[in-house]
Design a protein around this motif. Structure first.
Motif, mmCIF file in Angstrom:
data_model
loop_
_atom_site.group_PDB
_atom_site.id
_atom_site.type_symbol
_atom_site.label_atom_id
_atom_site.label_comp_id
_atom_site.label_asym_id
_atom_site.label_seq_id
_atom_site.Cartn_x
_atom_site.Cartn_y
_atom_site.Cartn_z
ATOM 1 N N LEU A 155 0.842 -1.195 0.000
ATOM 2 C CA LEU A 155 0.000 0.000 0.000
ATOM 3 C C LEU A 155 0.876 1.244 0.000
ATOM 4 N N VAL A 156 0.557 2.169 -0.907
ATOM 5 C CA VAL A 156 1.262 3.446 -0.980
ATOM 6 C C VAL A 156 0.227 4.564 -0.891
ATOM 7 N N PRO A 157 0.085 5.162 0.283
ATOM 8 C CA PRO A 157 -0.809 6.317 0.397
ATOM 9 C C PRO A 157 -0.110 7.561 -0.143
ATOM 10 N N THR A 158 -0.881 8.454 -0.757
ATOM 11 C CA THR A 158 -0.286 9.678 -1.288
ATOM 12 C C THR A 158 -1.148 10.883 -0.950
ATOM 13 N N ASP A 159 -0.453 11.973 -0.667
ATOM 14 C CA ASP A 159 -1.135 13.256 -0.483
ATOM 15 C C ASP A 159 -0.763 14.214 -1.608
ATOM 16 N N GLY A 160 -0.006 13.692 -2.573
ATOM 17 C CA GLY A 160 0.382 14.492 -3.723
ATOM 18 C C GLY A 160 1.622 15.348 -3.519
ATOM 19 N N SER A 161 2.242 15.275 -2.352
ATOM 20 C CA SER A 161 3.414 16.097 -2.084
ATOM 21 C C SER A 161 4.661 15.532 -2.761
ATOM 22 N N GLU A 162 5.680 16.364 -2.874
ATOM 23 C CA GLU A 162 6.931 15.928 -3.489
ATOM 24 C C GLU A 162 7.583 14.804 -2.690
ATOM 25 N N ILE A 163 7.489 14.879 -1.369
ATOM 26 C CA ILE A 163 8.122 13.861 -0.529
ATOM 27 C C ILE A 163 7.465 12.495 -0.752
ATOM 28 N N THR A 164 6.196 12.487 -1.082
ATOM 29 C CA THR A 164 5.509 11.231 -1.357
ATOM 30 C C THR A 164 6.083 10.547 -2.594
ATOM 31 N N ALA A 165 6.592 11.328 -3.528
ATOM 32 C CA ALA A 165 7.168 10.760 -4.753
ATOM 33 C C ALA A 165 8.319 9.809 -4.435
ATOM 34 N N ALA A 191 5.882 8.259 3.200
ATOM 35 C CA ALA A 191 6.935 9.268 3.272
ATOM 36 C C ALA A 191 6.888 9.967 4.623
ATOM 37 N N SER A 192 8.035 10.511 4.994
ATOM 38 C CA SER A 192 8.127 11.315 6.206
ATOM 39 C C SER A 192 8.824 12.613 5.855
#
Length: 144
Positions: A6-16, A113-114
């Motif tokens: 599972l990869v949750p994303t909030d659309g931020s660069e760090i999530t990439a 991501a953190s």
């Protein structure tokens, strides 16, 4: 080793960075990626004659943002030849939605991501990643 990640994303660069790591792991293990984004629910308590946006406009915006967030994961998975599914859910507490989705779909690993906040900043701001780490029974890989 892992068959569903599972990869949750909030659309931020760090999530990439987390997406890249998860896709590489999925390719290596022959796993499937479950991409998830959590949409904000409309705050009906805040409705008045002066409401700046209607519930339908708010939902349309949330749906558009969710599609944009998930598109980058779809592209990364397609480029790597990794099977994937995408889901957008609406929830007040994203960390609970992430954990619930992981359990409901049989994911064996959550990759998040953190932002790397420490000290008082981390304590005051908190993070969804920290909340998932605290409450999840599944392994969580934190990418910085």
């Amino acid at each position: 080793m892992y068959k569903r990640i599972l990869v949750p994303t909030d659309g931020s660069e760090i999530t990439a960075k987390a997406v890249q790591t998860a896709v590489a792991m999925a390719r290596l293990f022959g796993a499937r990626i479950d991409a998830l984004t959590v949409k904000k629910p409309f705050d009906y308590a805040g409705i008045s004659e002066m409401a700046p946006v209607s519930p339908s406009d708010f939902q349309a915006t949330q749906n558009r943002l969710a599609e944009q967030r998930l598109a980058s994961i779809v592209e990364a998975c397609a480029a790597a030849g990794v099977p994937h599914t995408v889901t957008a859910v609406e929830a007040d507490r994203p960390h609970e939605a992430i954990i619930d989705h992981a359990q409901a779909t049989g994911c064996e690993l959550i990759v998040m991501a953190s932002h790397g906040r420490r000290g008082v900043s981390a304590l005051l701001l908190g993070s969804e990643t920290q909340k998932v780490l605290t409450h999840s029974k599944l392994p969580v890989l934190v990418v910085r």
